[in-house]
Scaffold this motif. Structure first.
Motif, PDB file in Angstrom:
ATOM      1  N   SER A   1      31.791 -21.997  28.632  1.00 55.43           N
ATOM      2  CA  SER A   1      33.244 -21.952  28.456  1.00 55.43           C
ATOM      3  C   SER A   1      33.844 -23.321  28.795  1.00 55.43           C
ATOM      4  O   SER A   1      33.211 -24.145  29.463  1.00 55.43           O
ATOM      5  CB  SER A   1      33.856 -20.884  29.363  1.00 55.43           C
ATOM      6  OG  SER A   1      33.761 -21.281  30.713  1.00 55.43           O
TER       7      SER A   1
ATOM      8  N   LYS B   1      37.752 -19.992  26.268  1.00 53.45           N
ATOM      9  CA  LYS B   1      37.011 -20.133  25.007  1.00 53.45           C
ATOM     10  C   LYS B   1      35.718 -20.914  25.234  1.00 53.45           C
ATOM     11  O   LYS B   1      35.620 -21.730  26.147  1.00 53.45           O
ATOM     12  CB  LYS B   1      37.852 -20.870  23.957  1.00 53.45           C
ATOM     13  CG  LYS B   1      39.128 -20.155  23.580  1.00 53.45           C
ATOM     14  CD  LYS B   1      38.830 -18.887  22.823  1.00 53.45           C
ATOM     15  CE  LYS B   1      40.122 -18.262  22.336  1.00 53.45           C
ATOM     16  NZ  LYS B   1      39.906 -17.011  21.643  1.00 53.45           N
ATOM     17  N   THR B   2      34.734 -20.679  24.365  1.00 51.62           N
ATOM     18  CA  THR B   2      33.484 -21.439  24.451  1.00 51.62           C
ATOM     19  C   THR B   2      33.607 -22.722  23.632  1.00 51.62           C
ATOM     20  O   THR B   2      34.478 -22.846  22.776  1.00 51.62           O
ATOM     21  CB  THR B   2      32.293 -20.628  23.902  1.00 51.62           C
ATOM     22  OG1 THR B   2      32.485 -20.405  22.512  1.00 51.62           O
ATOM     23  CG2 THR B   2      32.111 -19.323  24.653  1.00 51.62           C
TER      24      THR B   2
ATOM     25  N   PHE C   1      33.411 -22.164  19.898  1.00 52.49           N
ATOM     26  CA  PHE C   1      34.662 -21.752  19.262  1.00 52.49           C
ATOM     27  C   PHE C   1      35.380 -22.948  18.641  1.00 52.49           C
ATOM     28  O   PHE C   1      35.991 -22.841  17.588  1.00 52.49           O
ATOM     29  CB  PHE C   1      35.566 -21.070  20.298  1.00 52.49           C
ATOM     30  CG  PHE C   1      36.927 -20.713  19.781  1.00 52.49           C
ATOM     31  CD1 PHE C   1      37.138 -19.552  19.057  1.00 52.49           C
ATOM     32  CD2 PHE C   1      38.008 -21.546  20.022  1.00 52.49           C
ATOM     33  CE1 PHE C   1      38.399 -19.232  18.573  1.00 52.49           C
ATOM     34  CE2 PHE C   1      39.275 -21.241  19.545  1.00 52.49           C
ATOM     35  CZ  PHE C   1      39.468 -20.069  18.819  1.00 52.49           C
ATOM     36  N   TYR C   2      35.303 -24.108  19.300  1.00 50.71           N
ATOM     37  CA  TYR C   2      36.012 -25.299  18.836  1.00 50.71           C
ATOM     38  C   TYR C   2      35.224 -26.120  17.824  1.00 50.71           C
ATOM     39  O   TYR C   2      35.694 -27.146  17.353  1.00 50.71           O
ATOM     40  CB  TYR C   2      36.425 -26.163  20.031  1.00 50.71           C
ATOM     41  CG  TYR C   2      37.509 -25.497  20.834  1.00 50.71           C
ATOM     42  CD1 TYR C   2      38.803 -25.439  20.350  1.00 50.71           C
ATOM     43  CD2 TYR C   2      37.236 -24.915  22.053  1.00 50.71           C
ATOM     44  CE1 TYR C   2      39.810 -24.806  21.065  1.00 50.71           C
ATOM     45  CE2 TYR C   2      38.234 -24.284  22.780  1.00 50.71           C
ATOM     46  CZ  TYR C   2      39.511 -24.235  22.270  1.00 50.71           C
ATOM     47  OH  TYR C   2      40.501 -23.608  22.983  1.00 50.71           O
TER      48      TYR C   2
END
Length: 87
Positions: free
Chosen positions: A25, A63-64, A67-68
């Motif tokens: 994360s 968020k991990t 995710f980005y």
């Protein structure tokens, strides 16, 4: 898979390339940066400057990194993150 990302430590004016796992994360990333640099604090976060692909944004702690959609070894602002004090 590990990501190699450029992290600019704004408060000390240096940039370091650091490795992170995609499934960690953003909060865990912040802790790792604090541990490795002895800088920052709970009031710091990760900011991604604008790129051709994305607008500038603060990365959300829950968020991990996956995710980005961050890319390893890319010398664009997509792989360049700023370690800043949150306003």
């Amino acid at each position: 898979m590990a990501l190699s990302l450029k992290v600019k430590l704004v408060s000390v004016g240096t940039t370091k390339t650091m490795r992170f796992m995609q499934d960690m994360s953003v909060s865990e990333m912040c802790k790792e940066i604090r541990d490795k640099t002895n800088g920052g604090g709970q009031d710091h976060g990760i900011f991604q400057p604008p790129s051709e692909k994305n607008q500038a944004r603060w990365l959300l702690p829950e968020k991990t990194l996956r995710f980005y959609d961050l890319q390893t070894g890319v010398s664009t602002s997509t792989s360049f993150l700023l370690w800043l004090m949150l306003c």
